[in-house]
Design an enzyme around this catalytic site. Sequence first.
Site, mmCIF file in Angstrom:
data_model
loop_
_atom_site.group_PDB
_atom_site.id
_atom_site.type_symbol
_atom_site.label_atom_id
_atom_site.label_comp_id
_atom_site.label_asym_id
_atom_site.label_seq_id
_atom_site.Cartn_x
_atom_site.Cartn_y
_atom_site.Cartn_z
ATOM 1 N N GLU A 188 -8.993 4.102 -2.563
ATOM 2 C CA GLU A 188 -7.742 3.845 -3.279
ATOM 3 C C GLU A 188 -8.029 3.132 -4.604
ATOM 4 O OE1 GLU A 188 -4.465 2.389 -1.043
ATOM 5 O OE2 GLU A 188 -5.130 3.312 0.847
ATOM 6 N N GLU A 238 -10.355 4.238 3.306
ATOM 7 C CA GLU A 238 -9.408 4.946 2.451
ATOM 8 C C GLU A 238 -9.757 4.588 1.010
ATOM 9 O OE1 GLU A 238 -5.335 4.391 3.790
ATOM 10 O OE2 GLU A 238 -5.618 5.959 5.310
ATOM 11 N N THR A 240 -9.119 -5.445 3.799
ATOM 12 C CA THR A 240 -8.917 -4.556 2.652
ATOM 13 C C THR A 240 -9.850 -5.062 1.568
ATOM 14 O OG1 THR A 240 -6.569 -4.366 3.237
ATOM 15 C CG2 THR A 240 -7.207 -3.627 1.034
ATOM 16 N N ARG A 294 -8.439 4.221 13.035
ATOM 17 C CA ARG A 294 -7.530 5.345 13.314
ATOM 18 C C ARG A 294 -7.003 5.354 14.741
ATOM 19 N NH1 ARG A 294 -6.056 6.272 8.308
ATOM 20 N NH2 ARG A 294 -7.777 6.961 6.981
ATOM 21 N N TYR A 303 1.336 5.696 -0.554
ATOM 22 C CA TYR A 303 0.923 6.926 0.147
ATOM 23 C C TYR A 303 1.199 8.063 -0.830
ATOM 24 C CZ TYR A 303 0.820 9.903 4.434
ATOM 25 O OH TYR A 303 0.531 10.820 5.431
ATOM 26 N N ASP A 324 0.856 -1.184 0.000
ATOM 27 C CA ASP A 324 0.000 0.000 0.000
ATOM 28 C C ASP A 324 0.897 1.241 0.000
ATOM 29 O OD1 ASP A 324 -2.310 1.511 0.026
ATOM 30 O OD2 ASP A 324 -2.490 1.474 2.203
ATOM 31 N N GLU A 330 -9.998 12.925 6.888
ATOM 32 C CA GLU A 330 -9.791 14.237 6.268
ATOM 33 C C GLU A 330 -11.119 14.982 6.089
ATOM 34 O OE1 GLU A 330 -7.514 11.775 3.343
ATOM 35 O OE2 GLU A 330 -6.678 13.740 2.821
ATOM 36 N N THR A 367 -4.451 6.617 -0.218
ATOM 37 C CA THR A 367 -5.699 7.374 -0.253
ATOM 38 C C THR A 367 -5.672 8.420 -1.357
ATOM 39 O OG1 THR A 367 -5.790 7.113 2.128
ATOM 40 C CG2 THR A 367 -7.278 8.749 1.159
ATOM 41 N N GLN A 373 -4.381 2.634 14.906
ATOM 42 C CA GLN A 373 -3.260 3.082 14.075
ATOM 43 C C GLN A 373 -2.425 4.148 14.786
ATOM 44 O OE1 GLN A 373 -4.586 4.859 10.379
ATOM 45 N NE2 GLN A 373 -2.509 5.144 9.590
ATOM 46 N N LYS A 433 -4.696 -1.681 10.159
ATOM 47 C CA LYS A 433 -4.978 -1.788 8.726
ATOM 48 C C LYS A 433 -5.251 -3.224 8.295
ATOM 49 C CE LYS A 433 -3.620 2.418 7.233
ATOM 50 N NZ LYS A 433 -4.421 3.265 6.332
ATOM 51 N N TYR A 472 1.581 3.045 15.378
ATOM 52 C CA TYR A 472 2.320 3.191 14.117
ATOM 53 C C TYR A 472 3.759 3.658 14.277
ATOM 54 C CZ TYR A 472 2.275 8.308 13.493
ATOM 55 O OH TYR A 472 2.505 9.651 13.603
ATOM 56 N N HIS A 517 -3.336 14.197 0.285
ATOM 57 C CA HIS A 517 -3.584 13.350 1.461
ATOM 58 C C HIS A 517 -2.434 13.452 2.452
ATOM 59 C CE1 HIS A 517 -4.894 9.921 3.861
ATOM 60 N NE2 HIS A 517 -3.724 9.334 3.662
ATOM 61 N N ASP A 523 -9.100 0.637 1.707
ATOM 62 C CA ASP A 523 -8.131 0.263 2.746
ATOM 63 C C ASP A 523 -8.700 0.696 4.099
ATOM 64 O OD1 ASP A 523 -5.881 -0.308 4.261
ATOM 65 O OD2 ASP A 523 -4.896 1.581 3.749
#
Length: 416
Positions: A205, A203, A261, A241, A134, A132, A362, A348, A244, A257, A248, A139, A237
């Site tokens: 994607e 997310e 998926t 949060r 970024y 995955d 967001e 994302t 995460q 995550k 992370y 984003h 995805d």
Amino acid sequence: MNGIAGGDATNDPALRSWLTVPETSDFPIQNLPFGMFTSHDDPVPRAGVAIGDHIVDLVAVHESGVMRFPSADMLRGSLNELFEFGVGPVRKRLSELLTAGNKELGRAANRAITSMAGARMHMPFSVGDYVDFYSSEQHATNLGRMFRPDDPPLLPNWKHIPIGYHGRASTIVPSGTEVRRPSGQRWGPDGPTFGPSARLDIELEVGFFTSRSTELGTSLPVDAAHDLMAGVVLVNDWSARDIQAWEYQPLGPFLGKSFATSVSPWVVTMEALAPFWVDAPAQDPPPLPYLAAEPNRALDLHLEVEINGVVICRTDFKEMYWTMGQQLAHVASNGTALRSGDLYASGTVSGSGPGRFGSLLELSWNGSQPIDLGNGETRTFLEDGDTVTIRGWCQLDHGPRIGFGECTSTIVPAGE
Ligand code: CA
């Protein structure tokens, strides 16, 4: 060669099928995406091609003798072997067989063409590895502003490296699979606790599968990377949060995550997408030579996200900073072996401006601005019972709509 410009007779906007295809269908004869389905009482998924509201059963086509594959077995279980064999000529032949006036399928059509409504879709590929990225500047900038407000929003490496991580292949599921709210460890005022995520997010994607494997120790220029792509799907995805945020650092995404998926089940081939490549956004500073592409091409793909039938986001994939070719060239740059059926997700997709962000994080600005669903309800993060649907399509002027179908899932409560 897949070719990423122009296309061939299969892309001709004037083509029509003898099958009825609704005007608004994602699957006109110019698309012909591949997927794995079951219908009736056959428990083993078989390869099919979507056209309108129908599926062309490739096992039945093979058995009819109108088009022969090396074996029927390569059409069962997953698309991996069929794409290693090469689907360009298969799609071209199917385009001929399905074009108005062609009668070659004859009586075999009764068995070979089945209703999409009576079919269940499965994972298109057996996925060995999942990455995955970024790759949306908007984003990455939004998250930087939210979580590091006193620093420059982009970290120093962001415009030099397509940032990514290796995800978990075993929990990639096809559209329609329910997503169970994950439990996990999160930080709270009294220290860490374990329980159901309270900040479950999406997310938006776009992903591509690889069609072939490469030898350990070989790399791949950006231009050649396109020849290894099987086709494109929509990806959600799912992201917890709260889990995460606590886990992370310092190694990146992990259990927040890896619980699910989702992917759309129809793989839109590189051949079908040939007319829809455009120049990618300019990159400043210029990337290092191994990531340089002239021209650097992006897919002109429109995207939207619905919650419970209400559109909350409309955006465009072509605005991504790093392109799919650069992503795959970067993965291969250290000589790692790529496998047939690997999935590479974009990260994302967020465009600039209100309503163009691809996550609730967001859209609600970290939960501070609830999203009005317009039906008396608001959301910051997902509630149990919410259904999230992603749609995507490519279309030039009034030409055929090369759609991706739906990537949809409903949230069910956390387990015991
Ligand atoms: Ca992601």
